[in-house]
Design a protein around this motif. Structure first.
Motif, short mmCIF file in Angstrom:
data_model
loop_
_atom_site.label_atom_id
_atom_site.label_comp_id
_atom_site.label_asym_id
_atom_site.label_seq_id
_atom_site.Cartn_x
_atom_site.Cartn_y
_atom_site.Cartn_z
N GLN A 120 9.79 -42.02 -20.47
CA GLN A 120 11.18 -41.97 -19.73
C GLN A 120 10.70 -41.86 -18.26
OE1 GLN A 120 13.94 -39.26 -20.86
NE2 GLN A 120 15.23 -39.68 -19.26
N GLU A 121 9.58 -40.93 -17.90
CA GLU A 121 9.21 -40.76 -16.52
C GLU A 121 8.56 -41.86 -15.98
OE1 GLU A 121 6.54 -37.22 -16.87
OE2 GLU A 121 8.61 -35.71 -17.30
N ARG A 122 7.74 -42.87 -16.85
CA ARG A 122 7.02 -43.68 -16.32
C ARG A 122 7.57 -45.02 -15.93
NH1 ARG A 122 1.85 -45.66 -19.55
NH2 ARG A 122 3.42 -45.42 -21.15
N LYS A 123 8.42 -45.30 -16.83
CA LYS A 123 9.22 -46.58 -16.79
C LYS A 123 10.80 -46.49 -16.89
CE LYS A 123 5.69 -49.16 -19.40
NZ LYS A 123 5.39 -49.97 -20.61
N GLY A 124 11.12 -45.28 -16.68
CA GLY A 124 12.64 -45.35 -16.59
C GLY A 124 13.62 -45.39 -17.64
N TYR A 125 12.94 -45.34 -18.86
CA TYR A 125 13.84 -45.48 -19.96
C TYR A 125 14.45 -44.15 -20.44
CZ TYR A 125 11.57 -50.16 -20.65
OH TYR A 125 11.10 -51.43 -20.26
N PHE A 142 16.45 -46.40 -29.82
CA PHE A 142 17.62 -47.33 -30.62
C PHE A 142 17.96 -48.61 -30.04
CE2 PHE A 142 19.00 -42.80 -30.99
CZ PHE A 142 18.78 -42.64 -32.39
N THR A 143 17.02 -49.01 -29.02
CA THR A 143 17.09 -50.51 -28.47
C THR A 143 15.96 -51.24 -28.31
OG1 THR A 143 16.95 -49.84 -26.09
CG2 THR A 143 18.95 -49.67 -27.07
N VAL A 154 8.29 -58.57 -34.01
CA VAL A 154 9.23 -59.48 -33.81
C VAL A 154 10.42 -59.12 -32.77
CG1 VAL A 154 11.13 -60.92 -35.08
CG2 VAL A 154 8.90 -60.32 -36.07
N SER A 155 10.38 -59.48 -31.70
CA SER A 155 11.51 -59.20 -30.79
C SER A 155 11.66 -57.78 -30.23
CB SER A 155 12.83 -59.79 -31.04
OG SER A 155 12.71 -61.17 -31.40
N GLY A 156 10.66 -56.94 -30.28
CA GLY A 156 10.81 -55.70 -29.77
C GLY A 156 11.52 -54.93 -30.72
N THR A 180 13.75 -50.87 -36.53
CA THR A 180 13.09 -51.02 -37.84
C THR A 180 12.72 -49.55 -38.25
OG1 THR A 180 11.15 -51.67 -36.87
CG2 THR A 180 12.70 -53.40 -37.90
N GLY A 181 12.10 -48.86 -37.42
CA GLY A 181 11.87 -47.55 -37.61
C GLY A 181 12.85 -46.53 -38.14
N ASN A 182 14.10 -46.88 -37.38
CA ASN A 182 15.13 -45.82 -37.67
C ASN A 182 15.56 -46.50 -39.23
OD1 ASN A 182 15.31 -44.34 -35.40
ND2 ASN A 182 16.29 -46.11 -34.22
N ILE A 183 15.72 -47.54 -39.51
CA ILE A 183 16.25 -48.30 -40.79
C ILE A 183 15.24 -47.78 -41.68
CG2 ILE A 183 16.81 -50.10 -42.12
CD1 ILE A 183 17.47 -51.62 -39.49
N LEU A 184 14.03 -47.80 -41.53
CA LEU A 184 12.98 -47.22 -42.44
C LEU A 184 13.44 -45.83 -42.80
CD1 LEU A 184 9.80 -49.24 -41.24
CD2 LEU A 184 10.75 -49.46 -43.46
N LEU A 185 13.33 -44.83 -41.82
CA LEU A 185 13.50 -43.68 -42.22
C LEU A 185 14.77 -43.25 -42.99
CD1 LEU A 185 12.87 -40.56 -41.43
CD2 LEU A 185 14.61 -40.80 -39.46
N VAL A 186 15.76 -44.19 -42.60
CA VAL A 186 17.02 -43.90 -43.68
C VAL A 186 16.89 -44.26 -45.00
CG1 VAL A 186 19.47 -44.68 -44.10
CG2 VAL A 186 18.65 -44.22 -41.58
#
Length: 681
Positions: free
Chosen positions: A244-249, A256-257, A265-267, A272-278
């Motif tokens: 967040q500090e480096r690139k402003g995300y 979540f984006t 595949v398309s970033g 996919t990480g969140n879906i895998l966790l669920v």
């Protein structure tokens, strides 16, 4: 005209009335002696506090002394506390006085108290009717598993020991005490006329033992939780705050984006990480024992684990390097699935039942036609499926039969709130349909008490033929298969956990009979002692712990056969002037009744009739085996110390609850025994 027995009793009464006088005099002294400070201090420690100023209900008194209602009422009457029964309460000071009398009384006085408990009308004579009436009530209240025939058998045995043959025979105190003295085991029963160990002390010791036995698991669990929290904090700080500090995300963009365009595949790495966790959380919840063993919840377990396939696909999308690491394991997984197709072949796994045995209200056993090419070792387990009942459920069960039996396999299943209940009810209904007299049998097998304590009923087990299809997957090995490579083994099973060791016993039985030679002329049996001596396994200690006496009936015939086989073996050794040690010792524990040191006075009438029954019939009162069943939980430290004194190299095999296993493991470490824990199917 008086019979010789009556004349003898009258003579004995006249000559030895001094015993009764001495006992009554000593009892009266104890009753009239005032309490002192030492008594209050002693019993304050025993009862975990000063109870002298408290009042207790009569039920609390019975519970404190582990007494049945009838036994407690008669005891209070003997100790001049009958008014407490009418008031339905008793003072703490009177409880201390009773405790002091029981703990200080010599055996003569203890015998008098027991005699007076039998002598309900207080005429200083015990009649057959008084004995019968007492034990009829006591055995029910004591929760002793019995039926009417067994109860009458116990009473008749008791009367036979005390030489009460005719209906008009009676027994005075001097005769009663004299007969007790003749047999050391019966005389020792008087030691139980004492106050029991405090249950609170036992619970404290159990809690302390649990903390000691599980200290490493507790430490590892705490470290794991702290480590997980540390990893989460590290991820939040390094990957989110720094990004967040480096690139402003923002935090939401990172988690979540696809803004960071990270992944193959398309970033899609964050999504996919969140879906895998669920998905993983769903799988973990579905795999919890409290979930999958609930009624109708196994389907949740099965469906949640089918998420493996979308998880695998998501992992490939999640990271471009993942497929390289997955190729090897996936290849092995596919090979395993192809190999398991053999369970559908008639030669390997597809077979049918030969007969079904409903052992009791909660247990069922299956005798299965053994497939021609199905090979296994002692103690192996298999996954089974009944395709006509539930085609998609496979469950593991230990084989309780031995490899030497080439025709059949046997498994035992305990009914619980899951698939096992469905299986039990299916075959129970099948048996009902086959049996035209079901209603009559049901009435005859009902419990005679209201607490669901049954005896090994004469109508159990119910056996019937069945051709139900069954699929078998396996076998899978377990540590029990190494039993015969040890010199001395201790087999410990709790309840249904005894099944792998039943296979060991049956296998030993086959091996013994292979070394048996029978003379064609005189039909005498001899053994090849040299061949038996060459075997590595020299001694087996078989320990079976059960809450319900019915459970012993599962393998009662096997235990009886082995006792008889060993007796024949030892007798042939004696006739050939060779000294042979016992090959196997049985240790059977019935835990629904309290151990003598925990029940004490409440156990005294049971212990007395139990010892009388064993003395006269040479059989156990509960199982009818020659081996005596021990009531209460095993005293593991004493038992292991005895085993250590007999053998230096010992292997312990255990199947049962984790709490029991922890204590056994700790003792194995202490005595340097090898410990093997079997899965509890």
């Amino acid at each position: 005209m008086e019979s010789p027995q009556q004349q003898h009793r009258l003579c004995t009464h006249t000559q030895s009335s001094n015993e009764l006088d001495r006992a009554e005099h000593h009892l009266n002294e104890l009753l009239n002696e005032p309490l002192c400070d030492h008594d209050f201090r002693t019993f304050t420690k025993h009862f975990d506090g000063d109870i002298s100023k408290k009042n207790f209900t009569i039920e609390e008194f019975y519970k404190l002394f582990q007494l049945t209602k009838t036994f407690g009422e008669r005891l209070l009457g003997i100790l001049n506390e009958s008014r407490c029964i009418e008031a339905k309460s008793i003072s703490g000071e009177n409880i201390i006085r009773i405790a002091r009398i029981l703990s200080m009384a010599p055996r003569l006085v203890k015998a008098l108290i027991l005699f007076k408990i039998f002598d309900h009308d207080d005429n200083k004579m015990i009649t057959i009717q008084e004995i019968s009436e007492f034990y009829e009530i006591y055995l029910v209240e004591f929760r002793f598993p019995h039926n009417e025939l067994h109860r009458q058998e116990l009473i008749n045995t008791f009367l036979q020991n005390f030489r009460m043959i005719n209906d008009n025979d009676n027994l005075n105190f001097d005769q009663f005490y004299s007969i007790l003295q003749e047999t050391p085991e019966l005389f020792e029963s008087l030691q139980l006329m004492n106050i029991p160990i405090n249950d609170n002390d036992i619970k404290k010791l159990e809690w302390q033992a649990w903390r000691i036995n599980n200290r490493y698991q507790i430490l590892i669990g705490l470290l794991y939780i702290l480590g997980t929290i540390g990893i989460i904090i590290n991820v939040i700080i390094k990957l989110i705050i720094h990004e967040q500090e480096r690139k402003g995300y923002s935090f939401v963009q990172c988690m979540f984006t696809t803004s960071r365009q990270q992944g193959w595949v398309s970033g899609l790495t964050p999504i996919t990480g969140n879906i895998l966790l669920v998905f993983l959380i769903i799988m973990i919840i579905g795999a919890l024992q409290c979930i999958r063993q609930r009624e109708k919840c196994f389907i949740l377990f099965r469906i949640s684990h089918l998420l493996f396939w979308p998880i695998f696909i998501l992992l490939v999308i999640h990271s471009e390097e993942f497929w390289k690491w997955a190729c090897g394991p996936m290849f092995l997984f596919i090979c395993e699935k192809l190999y398991l197709l053999k369970r559908y072949l008639p030669q390997k796994g597809r077979t049918h039942l030969k007969k079904v045995t409903i052992e009791d209200d909660n247990t069922i056993s299956f005798t299965i036609v053994r497939p021609p090419y199905f090979n296994f070792n002692t103690g192996d387990y298999v996954n089974i499926c009944f395709p006509r009942i539930v085609s998609y459920e496979w469950h593991p069960f230990t084989l309780s039969s031995c490899p030497e039996n080439k025709d059949t396999l046997r498994i035992h299943i305990s009914k619980r709130k899951n698939w096992t209940r469905k299986i039990y009810e299916h075959f129970n209904q099948q048996w009902k349909c086959q049996n035209e007299h079901f209603d009559v049998v049901t009435i005859s097998t009902a419990s005679i008490t209201n607490n669901n304590i049954h005896s090994p009923s004469v109508n159990y087990p119910y056996t019937f033929n069945s051709n139900e299809s069954i699929w078998i997957e396996g076998p899978y090995s377990s540590s029990t298969s190494y039993t015969f490579d040890c010199e001395h083994v201790v087999l410990i099973g709790a309840g249904i956990g005894i099944t792998p060791y039943a296979g060991v016993l049956e296998s030993l039985m086959y091996q013994f009979r292979e070394q048996q030679n029978k003379c064609q002329h005189c039909h005498c049996i001899n053994y090849d002692h040299e061949a038996i001596a060459r075997r590595k396994l020299k001694k087996v200690d078989f320990i079976w712990v059960n809450r319900d006496v019915k459970n012993f009936s599962w393998f009662l015939q096997l235990l009886t056969d082995f006792e008889n086989e060993q007796l024949t073996y030892l007798q042939t050794s004696t006739s050939e002037n060779t000294v042979q040690q016992r090959y196997i010792d049985f240790h059977l524990y019935f835990t629904s009744l309290k151990r003598n040191d925990q029940g004490m006075i409440g156990n005294a009438p049971y212990d007395l009739v139990s010892n009388i029954y064993a003395k006269i019939s040479n059989r156990d009162i509960l199982t009818k085996l020659k081996t005596k069943t021990i009531v209460g939980r095993p005293q593991w430290p004493l038992l292991f110390a005895k085993l250590k004194a007999e053998y230096e190299k010992t292997n312990v095999f255990f199947t049962g609850s984790h709490s029991m296993g922890d204590e056994i493991r700790r003792l194995c470490d202490q005595y340097k025994f090898m410990y093997h824990h079997e899965p509890y199917f």
